[in-house]
Design an enzyme around this catalytic site. Structure first.
Site, PDB file in Angstrom:
ATOM      1  CB  ALA A   5      -0.881   0.089   1.291  1.00  0.00           C
ATOM      2  CG  HIS A   6       2.561   2.651  -3.489  1.00  0.00           C
ATOM      3  ND1 HIS A   6       2.099   1.692  -3.782  1.00  0.00           N
ATOM      4  CD2 HIS A   6       2.640   3.842  -4.342  1.00  0.00           C
ATOM      5  CE1 HIS A   6       2.145   1.807  -5.075  1.00  0.00           C
ATOM      6  NE2 HIS A   6       2.463   3.043  -5.763  1.00  0.00           N
TER       7      HIS A   6
END
Ligand code: UD1
Ligand code: UDP
Length: 374
Positions: free
Chosen positions: A210-211
């Site tokens: 997740a970024h």
């Protein structure tokens, strides 16, 4: 151009981890054909584990130029890249400039080429999330509209381009990520010790990445994302491995958010280790574009932690489920996808995308000859 009108020099502008991975097959295809490849790195990614490690592992030549622009606001970053790429193009005047994907480096490379009257080829053209709040969506749309060659990975993406009446030539090539995975997945299975190093067993853990700015730059969204994934892990008694992107790492510190105990944050993995982990995971949770594609290709069910996706083909074939961020929805999507048989068709081509792209550039006026057969 060569004396007989053939392709002489192709410039590739790239700047981030996924671009390095997805441009690698193009760089190698140029090399096989004796086409000079001018490699321009914007320096958008610069940490070793987002940058150099991929040049080393994929055995790529060092960039001819590294503009070393680094992390900045969108406008300043894109503006500085535009200026830097323009200088390089002025000096070399390549036959064509290729950009891949939807980052600020892509936008800057495409704009610099278009303003220098050099044809632009957009690799992975036509993707649309229809969410203009995402910086990537703006980059994709603008890049498509200034491109001469639109290398669409799928018929779906060709359809979006046709509906927008983009001016360039559309060729469906497949996605170069398939080329990369076909080259490296067996090597990853043979050589990577990722599972032992991470202390996990095949099929007994979940992978999380997740970024995305819309998820991790907002403390509530980031906390909900972590809550949904950790709750599913707790209920199914498995651990989650989270190779954490530096943007997400710094947001955790800034928001003073702690990672729940079911989730183990580790440093970003190199490509072979990441492929090994992706193949061996029981399920992947992600907001990454590339991870949605790769899990589909590798046969790992995926839950996407977003409300839209520019890779709907993965959901159409049953490999991916769009869950959003609500923890109840994430748990439900996890239950639906866990244990799903990977009997879907891969919608991203046959691993010859880079060859088709170069065939098209070499043919110039007859691009359709290079398309993926349908
Ligand atoms: C960028 C792309 C995104 C892509 C992602 C791939 C844009 C608008 N975003 O997001 O589409 O999915 O790359 O990973 O182009 N940082 C480091 N080291 C680095 C690079 C960044 O520590 O080498 C940190 C810095 O704190 C920086 C932050 O990460 O401020 C964000 O970097 P940036 O390149 O702006 O965006 P990404 O989130 O990496
Ligand atoms: N990747 C990697 N190590 C990691 C996480 C991702 O090598 O720890 C690779 C992954 O295999 C994929 C690419 O990075 O090819 C995806 O990049 P990212 O998620 O940063 O960007 P996006 O695809 O969302 O633009």
């Amino acid at each position: 151009m060569t004396a007989d009108g053939g392709l002489s020099q192709v410039a590739i502008v790239l700047g981030t981890r996924p671009e390095i991975i997805k441009c690698a097959p193009l760089i190698k295809a140029c090399d096989r054909r004796g086409v000079d490849c001018l490699l321009v790195h914007t320096g958008q990614h610069y940490s070793d584990d987002l940058d150099q490690v991929f040049f080393d592992q994929l055995e790529l030549p060092a960039p001819d130029y590294n503009l070393e622009i680094g992390s900045r606001s969108h406008g300043e970053q894109t503006g500085r890249m535009l200026e830097g790429v323009e200088d390089v193009l002025d000096e070399h005047a390549p036959d064509v400039v290729l950009v891949q994907g939807d980052t600020n480096s892509v936008l800057a490379g495409a704009l610099a080429a278009a303003k220098s009257n050099i044809p632009v080829g957009h690799v992975e053209a036509g993707l649309r999330s229809f969410d203009r709040d995402m910086p990537e969506e703006v980059n994709r749309v603008v890049t498509d509209h200034v491109s001469e060659y639109l290398f669409a990975p799928t018929e779906e993406t060709r359809g979006y381009l046709e509906r927008e009446s983009v001016g360039g030539r559309i060729v469906v090539t497949g996605n170069t990520i398939v080329d990369s995975l076909y080259e490296y997945r067996e090597l990853a299975a043979e050589k990577s010790d990722a599972l032992a190093e991470l202390g996990v067993e095949e099929g007994e853990f979940y992978l999380l990445t997740a970024h995305r700015a819309e998820n991790v730059d907002d403390p509530d969204n980031f906390a909900r994302l972590l809550e949904g994934v950790s709750r599913f892990a707790r209920e199914t008694d498995r651990e989650v491995v989270y190779p954490i992107h530096p943007r997400a790492r710094s947001r955790l510190d800034e928001f003073d958010l702690s990672v729940p105990e079911e989730i183990r944050a580790v440093e970003p993995l190199d490509f072979l280790d990441f492929l090994r982990a992706e193949s061996a995971a029981a399920l992947a949770f992600t907001d990454s574009g590339g991870v949605q594609e790769e899990t589909c290709i590798l046969g790992t069910p995926c839950v996407t932690l977003r409300y839209s996706t520019e890779r709907p083909e993965t959901a159409y074939v049953g490999a991916n489920c769009l869950a959003g961020l609500d923890p109840d929805d994430v748990v439900e999507a996890g239950s639906t996808m866990l244990g799903k048989a990977a009997d879907w068709d891969v919608p991203f081509g046959d691993g010859r995308a880079a060859e088709r792209i170069l065939d098209t550039l070499a043919a110039g006026t007859e691009p359709d000859a290079a398309e993926v057969p349908t």
